[in-house]
Each structure stands twice: as structure tokens, then as C-alpha cells.
Design a protein around this motif. Structure first.
Motif, PDB file in Angstrom:
ATOM      1  N   SER A 429      11.069 -14.477 -30.657  1.00  0.00           N
ATOM      2  CA  SER A 429       9.879 -14.716 -31.469  1.00  0.00           C
ATOM      3  C   SER A 429       8.783 -13.707 -31.168  1.00  0.00           C
ATOM      4  O   SER A 429       8.106 -13.219 -32.078  1.00  0.00           O
ATOM      5  N   ARG A 432       9.574 -10.448 -32.843  1.00  0.00           N
ATOM      6  CA  ARG A 432       9.245 -10.484 -34.262  1.00  0.00           C
ATOM      7  C   ARG A 432       7.740 -10.383 -34.480  1.00  0.00           C
ATOM      8  O   ARG A 432       7.271  -9.665 -35.378  1.00  0.00           O
ATOM      9  N   ARG A 433       6.975 -11.096 -33.668  1.00  0.00           N
ATOM     10  CA  ARG A 433       5.523 -11.041 -33.812  1.00  0.00           C
ATOM     11  C   ARG A 433       4.990  -9.646 -33.480  1.00  0.00           C
ATOM     12  O   ARG A 433       4.061  -9.153 -34.124  1.00  0.00           O
TER      13      ARG A 433
END
Length: 550
Positions: A429, A432-433
Motif C-alpha cells: 500500500s 502504491r501511495r
């Protein structure tokens, strides 16, 4: 009050709502250090004024002290009121000392992203600033030419710092929430394992009742026989009666204790008390299971704890095989050597699809309880896939020495696996951020560069005069005839670079030729007016020098 007014009032109340409580010594020290770092450019700007720099806005010690005091108030309010603090420094940077407040504005926008989760409030403040800029452009169109530079400044000093701070805050919140979930999963898994171990210990107590109760019943029966023997002396008859009563009492107390240890939801045992491994296998075969029993070495003289643990391994292994691999052949192997005792229950791949875990009855804790039973008997338990099927292998020491009561149970491998999986999910995550933030920053930079390039092009084009138009101009022509042919914007670099006496004597205007545009190969036209007519026209090959044409 209408809805817009009520919404504005709520926004103001939300803006003035403090985000933190009373400051601590640590936060005060941190804010002090931040203020000292942010005040350094302000002091340097005043130092530049003392050195003779013409662009310095702070020209007195009083102004410098006031600017530092304003920054101190902003950083003191940045924890409970981060958005008002950033807006205060933004306003000061526009009306007072733009260079001296840039670092402070960047720091406060970063802290705004770190400390304030109310993104909508920040967005509302941004819209207000954009509206104020639009009004300024409407009142003074020349402000439009400063917009590209302002956009670049705002992107790097306001937007990007806020995005970095907001990203770091979201990452910390995500990490904390994820770790809290992982800790909760570990606690739930540990509770489930403890329940399975306690249940298995309850079964051990039941086994103890079955074995000891049988022996105590035989003891009471034999004592009763001695009590009724006709040739028994009276004093021995009394001792036999007391022995019988003690054995009966011990049996009853054992039954009561085991009944208390058994969980309320557990049914009463239905398996025969003295059932062995052979009987378990035969009973499974009679129920339709394709099971084979293999032995290596003799099973005589095995310690009772090991024998009952091996019985449970075979029982649980057959149960799992029939539940998860229906119709698959099962092999039960008992091995005894001088070093160890091994019990293996292995099944091949199922002949038909096994039911999903949600469809299969049971809580999935049988192997945990079985591992506890094997551990208490001094052994180890292994389970996992083998050859397309599944195998359960228990190994015990040959002497059958049980484990100490205070030894640790099986490791929480599943809980650790859940934590590891969560860490991997958090990293994915965050990647992706990170990519999203980099893409957003690159997009903002691209937009800023596009604005800067477009603004520069517009600025150059609005100050450009064609050479043919310049040649057509005649000295002595009235201003009202010349002015309609002139571009509506002057070329500012030539205005600043012309150090001749002409600008002091006449009203001089500067324009750029369109030759080689937008490259650096160009000339500058200077037109000077006096008393309403054109008095001179010059071509400046270099903005610092001039050559008269007329």
C-alpha cells in the motif's frame, strides 16, 4: 441565517477549533527550534539590506523584530491551529517580506499536512486564495503576467510541502491501524490456541478418569472381596472395609473433578475407555474408510501418556482425513526404535473435491490441541502437505518422559504469519501511495512549468514589435498616431538594463523584435516621446548599450 451563512459559520468554528491540548516541554522545544530555523532568512534579509542590497524589504531592526515575533506567534499556534498559522504567514509573505517568509511558509504547510486531517478545510482555504487571485487579476490585468511565477512558487512552497506532510501522516495512521489489527489478530489467535490446549487437557483429565477410575474400581472390588472372606480376621476385615470405602470415595471425587474440568458444551465420551489404536483403525475401516495399519517394532510397554497421545494422533488424523479428503486412502504407521516412537497418519490426494473450510464442521483447532497433547507427552508434532496429500507425524522419546508443566507450548506461527502478511500488505500500500504522490507531484510540476512557459510566451509576444513596423515610424510623429501601432506590453528586461540618460529626459518605451523568437537572438527597440511626439527611435543591440537611428 441562510444555508450559505450557516455553512460559513460552521467552517469558521471548525477553523478555530484547537487540534491539540496543552503543550509539553518536548513540543515547546521542537517549536522553538523550528521558529529559530524559520527566522534565519528574515535576519539574513535585514543583513542584506545592511550590505546594500536593493531588493531587501526589511530595512530596520524594528521591522525585523516584528517579523520574527509574527513568526513566533505562527509557530506557537501551529499545533492547535495549523491552518490559521499557515494562512497568517502566507498573508505576511505577500504584503511584507516575501523572501524572508518563504522557508517559514514551507515549514508551516508541511506541518499543516502532518497535523490536520481536515482536508476539506484546507481545500476551502485554497479556493478562497484562488478567488482572491482571480479578483486581483480582474482589478489589474497586469497581475496575470505574474501568475506563472506565483504558481511555481506556490507549488513548491505550499502544495508540495502540504502533500508530503499529509502523506506521512496518512502513512503513520495506516501503519498504526494495521499494527493494531495485527495485534488483535494475534490476541484472538492466542486465545483460540489457549482454548484448544485447555480442551485437550480436559480430554487428558477424562483419560485419567477412565484409566484411574477403572483401577480404583478394581481396587474397591478386591477390597470388598477381602472384607467378605470367611477366614479373614476381624481387625483385617475392618481394614479391608476402610480400603474399599477409600477407593470408592476416590473414584467419586475423581469423577466430580473431571466433570468440573470438562467444558459445558462437550458431550459425554462415547468411545470405549480402553480402546486402543487397533480398535480405532478397525472402527474407521468398518465405517468405510480405506485405511491400512503398519507397525514396526513392538508396542508393548509404551508409557501410558505416550500411548494415549498416540491414540489421539491416530484418532484426529483419521477424523481430518475423512473430513478434508473423503474417499482418499489413509495409512497409519506405528514405528518404535531404540531412540524414538513415531506415529504417522498420512492420506493421499482426495478422489473428490474436499469441502471448503467454511463448509467443514469443527473450529479448525484440532491440530493445536493435538500438539498440546503430544507436547505434554514429551514429543513433537509435525503436519503439512506431503505428496499431494496431508500427513500428521508425532515423535516421542523412547523413554516416554513427559514434558514439564511449565514448558512453553507451540509457537504462534499462524499469528506471526498474519503479522508478516500485514507488513507485506502495508508495504504494498505504501508503494502504491508513494507512486501516486510522485505522479501527483510530477503533474503539479508539469502544470507549473506549462504555466511558466505559457506566461513567458505571452509576456514576450505582448511586448514584440515587427522590424517593418519599427522602420515605418518617423521621428516627430504625434503620440496619438504612434500609440495604436505599439504593443500593449513593454519588454521589462530592457527597461531595467537601460542605464543611459534618455530615460531620465524622455518618456521611453521598450519593445522586443520578433527575430529568432523565442530564442535569445533578438534586438530591442527604444522609442522616446517628449511633449506628445516621438523624439527618438533607437535599436539596442545589447540592452546595456544604445545606437541612435534618428
Amino acid at each position: 441565517m441562510g444555508q450559505p451563512g450557516a455553512a460559513a459559520a460552521r467552517a469558521v468554528r471548525e477553523l478555530l477549533r484547537p487540534l491539540s491540548g496543552r503543550p509539553t516541554l518536548r513540543t515547546a522545544v521542537v517549536d522553538l527550534l523550528l521558529w529559530l530555523a524559520a527566522s534565519l532568512p528574515t535576519v539574513l534579509e535585514y543583513t542584506a539590506h545592511l550590505a546594500g542590497s536593493p531588493g531587501a524589504k526589511l530595512e530596520s531592526p524594528a521591522e525585523t523584530a516584528a517579523a520574527c515575533a509574527a513568526l513566533a506567534a505562527a509557530f506557537a499556534a501551529s499545533r492547535p491551529y495549523p491552518l490559521p498559522a499557515a494562512l497568517l504567514v502566507l498573508v505576511l509573505s505577500q504584503v511584507w517580506a516575501p523572501t524572508g517568509f518563504i522557508l517559514a511558509l514551507t515549514m508551516l504547510c508541511y506541518l499543516l499536512g502532518r497535523r490536520d486531517e481536515r482536508v476539506w478545510l484546507t481545500g476551502a482555504a485554497t479556493l478562497v486564495c484562488v478567488a482572491a487571485l482571480a479578483i486581483s487579476v480582474a482589478l489589474d490585468p497586469e497581475v496575470l503576467f505574474r501568475v506563472p511565477g506565483m504558481m511555481m512558487t506556490y507549488v513548491f512552497t505550499i502544495v508540495l510541502p502540504w502533500m508530503v506532510g499529509s502523506y506521512l501522516r496518512q502513512r503513520e495512521n495506516l501503519d498504526e491501524a494495521g499494527w493494531e489489527r495485527a495485534r488483535r489478530l494475534e490476541r484472538e489467535q492466542r486465545i483460540a490456541q489457549d482454548e484448544a490446549r485447555l480442551r485437550e487437557r480436559s480430554r487428558i483429565a477424562q483419560d485419567m478418569h477412565d484409566s484411574l477410575g477403572h483401577e480404583l474400581s478394581l481396587l474397591a472390588l478386591r477390597a470388598g472381596g477381602l472384607e467378605l472372606a470367611p477366614d479373614m480376621p476381624e481387625r483385617h476385615r475392618t481394614s479391608a472395609a476402610e480400603l474399599r470405602e477409600s477407593a470408592t470415595t476416590a473414584t467419586e471425587r475423581l469423577r466430580e473433578i473431571v466433570g468440573v474440568l470438562r467444558e459445558s458444551g462437550d458431550p459425554a465420551p462415547t468411545d470405549p475407555a480402553g480402546e486402543g489404536i487397533v480398535e480405532v483403525v478397525e472402527r474407521a475401516r468398518r465405517s468405510g474408510v480405506d485405511v491400512a495399519l503398519e507397525r514396526t517394532g513392538t508396542w508393548e510397554g509404551v508409557a501410558p501418556m505416550v500411548d494415549r497421545a498416540a491414540h489421539r494422533v491416530v484418532q484426529e488424523g483419521l477424523t481430518n482425513a475423512t473430513k478434508h479428503a473423503p474417499g482418499a486412502p489413509v495409512r497409519v504407521r506405528l514405528e518404535r526404535s531404540a531412540e524414538e516412537i513415531a506415529v504417522t497418519v498420512a492420506n493421499r490426494a482426495p478422489r473428490e473435491p474436499a469441502p471448503r473450510p467454511s463448509d467443514a464442521p469443527g473450529g479448525g483447532r484440532g491440530l493445536v490441541g493435538l500438539a498440546e497433547r503430544v507436547r505434554l507427552a514429551g514429543g513433537t508434532l509435525e503436519s503439512g502437505e506431503r505428496g499431494g496429500g496431508f500427513a500428521v507425524v508425532a515423535r516421542f522419546p523412547a523413554d516416554g518422559r513427559p514434558a514439564a508443566a511449565n514448558e512453553g507450548g507451540p509457537g504462534d506461527g499462524s499469528a506471526s504469519a498474519a503479522a508478516d502478511e500485514h507488513r507485506r500488505a502495508v508495504r504494498r500500500s505504501l508503494r502504491r501511495r508513494t507512486v501516486s504522490m510522485i505522479a501527483a507531484g510530477a503533474a503539479l510540476v508539469a502544470v507549473g512549468l506549462a504555466f511558466a512557459a505559457g506566461g513567458s510566451y505571452l509576456r514576450m509576444a505582448s511586448a514584440t514589435m515587427e522590424p517593418a513596423e519599427y522602420e515605418d515610424l518617423r521621428v516627430g510623429t504625434p503620440l496619438e498616431q504612434v500609440e495604436p501601432q505599439l504593443p500593449w506590453q513593454q519588454y521589462d528586461p530592457a527597461v531595467d538594463a537601460d542605464d543611459s540618460a534618455a530615460p531620465e529626459r524622455y518618456d521611453c518605451r521598450y519593445y522586443r523584435s520578433d527575430e529568432g523568437f523565442p530564442s535569445g537572438e533578438y534586438t530591442v527597440f527604444r522609442l522616446c516621446f517628449n511633449e506628445g511626439e516621438l523624439v527618438s527611435k533607437d535599436v539596442l543591440e545589447d540592452p546595456g548599450t544604445s545606437a541612435s537611428d534618428g
